[in-house]
Motif scaffolding. Structure first.
Motif, PDB file in Angstrom:
ATOM      1  N   LEU A   9     -41.479 -11.830 -10.766  1.00  0.00           N
ATOM      2  CA  LEU A   9     -40.182 -11.660 -11.428  1.00  0.00           C
ATOM      3  C   LEU A   9     -39.641 -13.045 -11.757  1.00  0.00           C
ATOM      4  CD1 LEU A   9     -38.537  -8.910  -9.174  1.00  0.00           C
ATOM      5  CD2 LEU A   9     -39.932  -8.608 -11.238  1.00  0.00           C
ATOM      6  N   ALA A  10     -39.447 -13.312 -13.043  1.00  0.00           N
ATOM      7  CA  ALA A  10     -38.918 -14.598 -13.494  1.00  0.00           C
ATOM      8  C   ALA A  10     -37.463 -14.385 -13.912  1.00  0.00           C
ATOM      9  CB  ALA A  10     -39.737 -15.138 -14.658  1.00  0.00           C
ATOM     10  N   PHE A  11     -36.548 -14.922 -13.122  1.00  0.00           N
ATOM     11  CA  PHE A  11     -35.122 -14.774 -13.400  1.00  0.00           C
ATOM     12  C   PHE A  11     -34.595 -15.977 -14.170  1.00  0.00           C
ATOM     13  CE2 PHE A  11     -35.539 -12.002  -9.709  1.00  0.00           C
ATOM     14  CZ  PHE A  11     -34.699 -10.939 -10.025  1.00  0.00           C
ATOM     15  N   ASP A  12     -33.833 -15.708 -15.199  1.00  0.00           N
ATOM     16  CA  ASP A  12     -32.952 -16.735 -15.732  1.00  0.00           C
ATOM     17  C   ASP A  12     -31.907 -17.007 -14.653  1.00  0.00           C
ATOM     18  OD1 ASP A  12     -31.532 -18.326 -17.788  1.00  0.00           O
ATOM     19  OD2 ASP A  12     -30.073 -16.702 -17.613  1.00  0.00           O
ATOM     20  N   TRP A  13     -31.215 -18.151 -14.753  1.00  0.00           N
ATOM     21  CA  TRP A  13     -30.221 -18.485 -13.732  1.00  0.00           C
ATOM     22  C   TRP A  13     -28.797 -18.213 -14.213  1.00  0.00           C
ATOM     23  CZ3 TRP A  13     -30.299 -19.088  -8.720  1.00  0.00           C
ATOM     24  CH2 TRP A  13     -29.180 -19.640  -8.079  1.00  0.00           C
ATOM     25  N   ASP A  14     -28.319 -19.014 -15.177  1.00  0.00           N
ATOM     26  CA  ASP A  14     -26.921 -18.899 -15.623  1.00  0.00           C
ATOM     27  C   ASP A  14     -26.678 -17.577 -16.337  1.00  0.00           C
ATOM     28  OD1 ASP A  14     -25.806 -21.514 -14.855  1.00  0.00           O
ATOM     29  OD2 ASP A  14     -27.263 -22.312 -16.270  1.00  0.00           O
ATOM     30  N   GLY A  15     -25.691 -16.832 -15.865  1.00  0.00           N
ATOM     31  CA  GLY A  15     -25.342 -15.569 -16.508  1.00  0.00           C
ATOM     32  C   GLY A  15     -26.194 -14.396 -16.075  1.00  0.00           C
ATOM     33  N   THR A  16     -27.239 -14.662 -15.287  1.00  0.00           N
ATOM     34  CA  THR A  16     -28.101 -13.596 -14.786  1.00  0.00           C
ATOM     35  C   THR A  16     -27.955 -13.455 -13.275  1.00  0.00           C
ATOM     36  OG1 THR A  16     -29.694 -13.948 -16.576  1.00  0.00           O
ATOM     37  CG2 THR A  16     -30.491 -12.772 -14.627  1.00  0.00           C
ATOM     38  N   LEU A  17     -28.092 -14.561 -12.561  1.00  0.00           N
ATOM     39  CA  LEU A  17     -27.864 -14.591 -11.117  1.00  0.00           C
ATOM     40  C   LEU A  17     -26.563 -15.306 -10.763  1.00  0.00           C
ATOM     41  CD1 LEU A  17     -31.467 -15.525  -9.881  1.00  0.00           C
ATOM     42  CD2 LEU A  17     -30.458 -13.240 -10.077  1.00  0.00           C
ATOM     43  N   PHE A  18     -26.241 -16.335 -11.512  1.00  0.00           N
ATOM     44  CA  PHE A  18     -25.127 -17.244 -11.228  1.00  0.00           C
ATOM     45  C   PHE A  18     -24.036 -17.004 -12.260  1.00  0.00           C
ATOM     46  CE2 PHE A  18     -23.793 -21.915 -10.676  1.00  0.00           C
ATOM     47  CZ  PHE A  18     -23.426 -21.778  -9.350  1.00  0.00           C
ATOM     48  N   ASP A  19     -22.812 -16.743 -11.795  1.00  0.00           N
ATOM     49  CA  ASP A  19     -21.709 -16.354 -12.689  1.00  0.00           C
ATOM     50  C   ASP A  19     -21.075 -17.598 -13.326  1.00  0.00           C
ATOM     51  OD1 ASP A  19     -19.754 -14.956 -13.999  1.00  0.00           O
ATOM     52  OD2 ASP A  19     -18.648 -14.368 -12.202  1.00  0.00           O
ATOM     53  N   SER A  20     -21.865 -18.295 -14.129  1.00  0.00           N
ATOM     54  CA  SER A  20     -21.476 -19.612 -14.623  1.00  0.00           C
ATOM     55  C   SER A  20     -21.177 -19.659 -16.117  1.00  0.00           C
ATOM     56  CB  SER A  20     -22.595 -20.610 -14.314  1.00  0.00           C
ATOM     57  OG  SER A  20     -23.843 -20.092 -14.736  1.00  0.00           O
ATOM     58  N   THR A  21     -21.165 -18.523 -16.798  1.00  0.00           N
ATOM     59  CA  THR A  21     -20.971 -18.531 -18.250  1.00  0.00           C
ATOM     60  C   THR A  21     -19.671 -19.222 -18.632  1.00  0.00           C
ATOM     61  OG1 THR A  21     -22.271 -16.500 -18.518  1.00  0.00           O
ATOM     62  CG2 THR A  21     -20.753 -17.077 -20.302  1.00  0.00           C
ATOM     63  N   ALA A  22     -18.569 -18.860 -17.997  1.00  0.00           N
ATOM     64  CA  ALA A  22     -17.273 -19.446 -18.341  1.00  0.00           C
ATOM     65  C   ALA A  22     -17.250 -20.945 -18.069  1.00  0.00           C
ATOM     66  CB  ALA A  22     -16.157 -18.747 -17.573  1.00  0.00           C
ATOM     67  N   CYS A  23     -17.864 -21.368 -16.974  1.00  0.00           N
ATOM     68  CA  CYS A  23     -17.915 -22.787 -16.622  1.00  0.00           C
ATOM     69  C   CYS A  23     -18.670 -23.584 -17.684  1.00  0.00           C
ATOM     70  CB  CYS A  23     -18.565 -22.946 -15.256  1.00  0.00           C
ATOM     71  SG  CYS A  23     -18.759 -24.655 -14.700  1.00  0.00           S
ATOM     72  N   ILE A  24     -19.780 -23.043 -18.155  1.00  0.00           N
ATOM     73  CA  ILE A  24     -20.576 -23.726 -19.181  1.00  0.00           C
ATOM     74  C   ILE A  24     -19.800 -23.803 -20.486  1.00  0.00           C
ATOM     75  CG2 ILE A  24     -22.659 -23.541 -20.599  1.00  0.00           C
ATOM     76  CD1 ILE A  24     -24.007 -22.266 -18.117  1.00  0.00           C
ATOM     77  N   VAL A  25     -19.179 -22.707 -20.885  1.00  0.00           N
ATOM     78  CA  VAL A  25     -18.401 -22.692 -22.129  1.00  0.00           C
ATOM     79  C   VAL A  25     -17.287 -23.733 -22.071  1.00  0.00           C
ATOM     80  CG1 VAL A  25     -16.785 -21.316 -23.506  1.00  0.00           C
ATOM     81  CG2 VAL A  25     -18.957 -20.317 -22.741  1.00  0.00           C
ATOM     82  N   LYS A  26     -16.531 -23.746 -20.992  1.00  0.00           N
ATOM     83  CA  LYS A  26     -15.418 -24.689 -20.870  1.00  0.00           C
ATOM     84  C   LYS A  26     -15.908 -26.133 -20.843  1.00  0.00           C
ATOM     85  CE  LYS A  26     -12.361 -21.433 -18.513  1.00  0.00           C
ATOM     86  NZ  LYS A  26     -11.723 -21.049 -17.222  1.00  0.00           N
ATOM     87  N   SER A  27     -17.073 -26.369 -20.270  1.00  0.00           N
ATOM     88  CA  SER A  27     -17.614 -27.728 -20.211  1.00  0.00           C
ATOM     89  C   SER A  27     -18.059 -28.200 -21.591  1.00  0.00           C
ATOM     90  CB  SER A  27     -18.777 -27.786 -19.224  1.00  0.00           C
ATOM     91  OG  SER A  27     -18.332 -27.457 -17.911  1.00  0.00           O
ATOM     92  N   ILE A  28     -18.670 -27.306 -22.372  1.00  0.00           N
ATOM     93  CA  ILE A  28     -19.028 -27.651 -23.756  1.00  0.00           C
ATOM     94  C   ILE A  28     -17.774 -27.964 -24.558  1.00  0.00           C
ATOM     95  CG2 ILE A  28     -19.952 -26.733 -25.921  1.00  0.00           C
ATOM     96  CD1 ILE A  28     -21.981 -25.147 -24.238  1.00  0.00           C
ATOM     97  N   GLN A  29     -16.754 -27.118 -24.427  1.00  0.00           N
ATOM     98  CA  GLN A  29     -15.512 -27.327 -25.173  1.00  0.00           C
ATOM     99  C   GLN A  29     -14.827 -28.628 -24.768  1.00  0.00           C
ATOM    100  OE1 GLN A  29     -13.721 -23.572 -24.071  1.00  0.00           O
ATOM    101  NE2 GLN A  29     -14.200 -22.646 -26.055  1.00  0.00           N
ATOM    102  N   ALA A  30     -14.822 -28.924 -23.472  1.00  0.00           N
ATOM    103  CA  ALA A  30     -14.179 -30.153 -22.997  1.00  0.00           C
ATOM    104  C   ALA A  30     -14.923 -31.390 -23.478  1.00  0.00           C
ATOM    105  CB  ALA A  30     -14.098 -30.142 -21.473  1.00  0.00           C
ATOM    106  N   ALA A  31     -16.252 -31.346 -23.488  1.00  0.00           N
ATOM    107  CA  ALA A  31     -17.041 -32.478 -23.961  1.00  0.00           C
ATOM    108  C   ALA A  31     -16.771 -32.726 -25.448  1.00  0.00           C
ATOM    109  CB  ALA A  31     -18.518 -32.223 -23.716  1.00  0.00           C
TER     110      ALA A  31
END
Length: 219
Positions: A9-31
């Protein structure tokens, strides 16, 4: 116990196991704001989750000279690592992973993250020893190129027909198709169910309990 349909079983990490979607979006926007660029729409930032960082930023933030994307990536990392400690696994994920391990599945991660990002996240949630192998985008070709999955299958000596890719984006599903493996989609991450269904995974599940049920019945 019945034989496993999918050994690996090959799991993606962000958004699949780790609830990090909002964190990634906000970090892209802030950069992007740090570089004086127009606000990046949430939908565009979400769409690139799963890709390697610089390719993702080139799509999410297209109004930048090519030679500046490394600097933008460094800005993104500063914002991401300043807030990621607040992020955790989706509810039910630890129990699911332990159950899958007990059943004899071989657990791996195939992610667009950096090695530092994945290792720190694994330590943060206490799962470092649960996965037999992991691949990040900076170590191999970025999704949807099949190399990431091919390397995991080769390392664990599991054929494509015994491998299942599980992810929340169309990039994950395209990776699986390119690598010749089956794919299962989750719709609680970055990409909408309709986008995922268009790529014809085995199923699209709406939450972690449904993911657990599907894997018990079909994994």
């Amino acid at each position: 116990m019945s034989p496993l349909r999918f050994e690996l079983l090959a799991f993606d990490w962000d958004g699949t196991l780790f609830d990090s979607t909002a964190c990634i979006v906000k970090s892209i926007q802030a950069a992007a704001r740090e570089f004086g660029l127009p606000e990046v729409p949430k939908e565009r930032a979400q769409h690139v989750i799963g890709l390697g960082l610089e390719p993702a930023l080139q799509i999410a933030v297209p109004d930048l000279p090519r030679e500046r994307y490394r600097d933008l990536a460094n800005a993104y990392r500063r914002h991401y690592f300043a807030t990621v400690h607040e992020v955790t696994l989706f509810e039910g994920v630890p129990d699911l992973l332990l159950e899958l391990k007990r059943r004899g599945h071989r657990l791996t991660v195939a992610t667009g993250k950096s090695r530092r990002g994945l290792d720190e996240a694994l330590r943060q949630v206490g799962l470092t020893d649960l996965f037999e192998a992991t691949r990040t985008a900076e170590e191999t070709a970025s999704k949807p190129h099949p190399q990431m999955l091919h390397e995991l299958m080769d390392e664990l000596r599991v054929p494509a027909h015994g491998t299942l890719m599980i992810g929340d984006t169309t990039h994950d599903l395209q990776l699986a198709a390119n690598a010749g493996t089956a794919a299962l989609a989750v719709s609680f991450g970055a990409h909408a169910a309709a986008e995922l269904l268009a790529l014809q995974p085995l199923a699209v599940v709406p939450n972690v309990p449904a993911l657990a049920t599907w894997l018990r019945q079909h994994g």
